[in-house]
Design an enzyme around this catalytic site. Structure first.
Site, PDB file in Angstrom:
ATOM      1  NE  ARG A 113      -2.710  -0.165   3.349  1.00  0.00           N
ATOM      2  CZ  ARG A 113      -3.578  -1.184   3.376  1.00  0.00           C
ATOM      3  NH1 ARG A 113      -4.636  -1.160   2.605  1.00  0.00           N
ATOM      4  NH2 ARG A 113      -3.375  -2.223   4.181  1.00  0.00           N
ATOM      5  CE1 TYR A 114       0.060   4.402   3.911  1.00  0.00           C
ATOM      6  CE2 TYR A 114       0.272   2.203   4.853  1.00  0.00           C
ATOM      7  CZ  TYR A 114      -0.391   3.412   4.770  1.00  0.00           C
ATOM      8  OH  TYR A 114      -1.506   3.627   5.537  1.00  0.00           O
ATOM      9  NE  ARG A 134       4.686   2.272   6.128  1.00  0.00           N
ATOM     10  CZ  ARG A 134       4.590   3.449   5.524  1.00  0.00           C
ATOM     11  NH1 ARG A 134       5.482   3.842   4.640  1.00  0.00           N
ATOM     12  NH2 ARG A 134       3.577   4.235   5.787  1.00  0.00           N
ATOM     13  CB  CYS A 153      -5.627 -15.384  15.626  1.00  0.00           C
ATOM     14  SG  CYS A 153      -5.584 -14.285  14.210  1.00  0.00           S
ATOM     15  CB  CYS A 164      -9.875  -9.825  18.485  1.00  0.00           C
ATOM     16  SG  CYS A 164      -8.231 -10.291  19.063  1.00  0.00           S
ATOM     17  CB  CYS A 199     -10.454  -9.151  14.110  1.00  0.00           C
ATOM     18  SG  CYS A 199      -9.116  -9.223  12.913  1.00  0.00           S
ATOM     19  NE  ARG A 238      -5.406  -7.601   7.342  1.00  0.00           N
ATOM     20  CZ  ARG A 238      -4.294  -7.159   7.962  1.00  0.00           C
ATOM     21  NH1 ARG A 238      -3.831  -7.783   9.030  1.00  0.00           N
ATOM     22  NH2 ARG A 238      -3.635  -6.106   7.493  1.00  0.00           N
ATOM     23  CG  ASP A 271     -10.184  -0.411  10.465  1.00  0.00           C
ATOM     24  OD1 ASP A 271     -10.041   0.771  10.124  1.00  0.00           O
ATOM     25  OD2 ASP A 271      -9.259  -1.122  10.890  1.00  0.00           O
ATOM     26  CG  ASP A 288      -6.044   1.714   7.925  1.00  0.00           C
ATOM     27  OD1 ASP A 288      -5.527   1.962   6.822  1.00  0.00           O
ATOM     28  OD2 ASP A 288      -5.447   1.188   8.881  1.00  0.00           O
ATOM     29  CE  LYS A 342      -2.225   2.033  10.267  1.00  0.00           C
ATOM     30  NZ  LYS A 342      -1.775   1.293   9.071  1.00  0.00           N
TER      31      LYS A 342
END
Ligand code: SF4
Length: 356
Positions: free
Chosen positions: A97-98, A101, A110, A114, A117, A119, A279, A316, A323
């Site tokens: 995206r950037y 990185r 996981c 959570c 989450c 995702r 999000d 985001d 972000k």
């Protein structure tokens, strides 16, 4: 050979829908949770379950890890992929995206699922585990893009990988000359700190800088076990940051945020990095706070806590635009010569600009 302690904690905890029946809660609650867990996976290690105060119906850990029927309610504006990971994915298991990185997704598993989450819609598939073939393709992309300096292992939780798998990724990245840092995003320092063993530390230690980004949302998640592994990681030379999510009914109180940020810095030696706005992922609306309410909370951090304890409040933007910081604005007005600010106490104050 006996299993390491962290694997026992996983096995003895809630691993699937059937295990929910073992919880010491009403049959009605178990029935609701079972229904939700058919859509969104459930898993909680025994260690993290032990941190729940079961007599408190509003326990902050319980709310984060046990399914709620509210997850099945969604809004037309909520999304499967709220931050646009897929839009910026040139090869499997990688998001670029950037410019400097990339995110690498070595697993979509996981230790704890959570409930908030972003995702959560990607984590439903049990087959999305470490794959050397997928990693090799993603690592080839990294090698061919010399503008990339930092690789962020995300997921899922990268510490769900075996040490050998993490070492494989570390060793491959170490050989790519333009890579200067590996960042590891993990929730396991809160949910299962036993995962951090000396073997794990050895697997990802060497000439390449490693930044470990913890995900701790509430002071109740910080224990002597977490403090001990943070100390080991710091002594081994890891840079340590924390990101958390502002969650309605969990940590959206000034006192809670004050304690959390101070415990991170003064007890764990971990710098608060981002405070994420929750999000627009489908099934998470009941956790979302209003932006203006959260800005008011953030105002009560600046000036009242050390600068070291200040996270950056970020959103985001849906669609993969990245972000943006959305903390309170302290600039009230300005012209060519002067600026008007609000102090942390809300007092109006001016600054005359002098540039020779
Ligand atoms: S550990 Fe991270 S990726 Fe996994 S469910 Fe929690 S927030 Fe999502």
């Amino acid at each position: 050979m006996p299993h390491p302690q962290w694997q026992n904690e996983l096995q003895n905890g809630i691993q699937n829908i059937e295990d929910l029946a073992r919880l010491n809660i009403s049959k009605e609650e178990i029935s609701i949770m079972t229904n939700v867990a058919k859509t969104y996976k459930v898993r909680v290690p025994q260690y993290f379950l032990n941190l729940i105060e079961w007599e408190n119906p509003n326990d902050p850990i319980r709310k984060q890890v046990l399914p709620s029927e509210k997850e099945l309610v969604s809004n037309a504006f909520e999304l499967e992929d709220p931050i646009g990971d897929q839009k910026h994915s040139p090869v499997e298991r990688l998001t670029h995206r950037y410019q400097d990185r990339v995110l690498l997704f070595p697993t979509y598993q996981c230790s704890t699922y959570c409930r908030f989450c972003f995702r959560k819609n990607f984590l439903r598939d049990n087959s999305q585990v470490f794959s050397r073939k997928a990693m090799d393709e993603a690592l080839l992309y990294v090698k061919e893009h010399t503008e990339i300096q930092e690789v962020i292992l995300s997921g899922g939780d990268p510490l769900m990988l075996k040490n050998e798998e993490l070492e494989y990724i570390y060793q491959r990245l170490k050989k790519i000359e333009h890579i200067r840092m590996i960042r590891i995003h993990t929730r396991m320092l809160a949910t299962l700190p036993q995962r951090v063993t000396s073997d794990l530390i050895s697997a990802i230690t060497g000439k390449l800088m490693v930044c470990l980004v913890t995900h701790i949302n509430h002071p109740q998640e910080i224990t002597s076990e977490t403090a001990a592994v943070c100390q080991s990681l710091r002594q081994a030379g890891f840079m340590m940051l924390n990101q958390c999510v502002i969650l309605r009914g969990v940590n959206d109180q000034v006192d809670t945020l004050h304690t959390l940020m101070r415990e991170l810095v003064y007890r764990l030696g971990v710098k608060p990095y981002y405070l994420h706005h929750c999000d627009l992922a489908r099934g998470t609306g009941h956790f979302r706070t209003r932006i203006d309410e959260t800005q008011n909370l953030i105002k009560q951090l600046r000036g009242y806590l050390s600068g070291l304890c200040q996270p950056t409040y970020v959103l985001d933007i849906p669609g993969g635009y990245g972000k943006i910081p959305i903390g309170p604005d302290y600039v009230q007005d300005h012209n060519e010569q002067s600026w008007m600010f609000a102090s942390y106490k809300g007092e109006a104050c001016s600054y005359r600009e002098i540039v020779m």
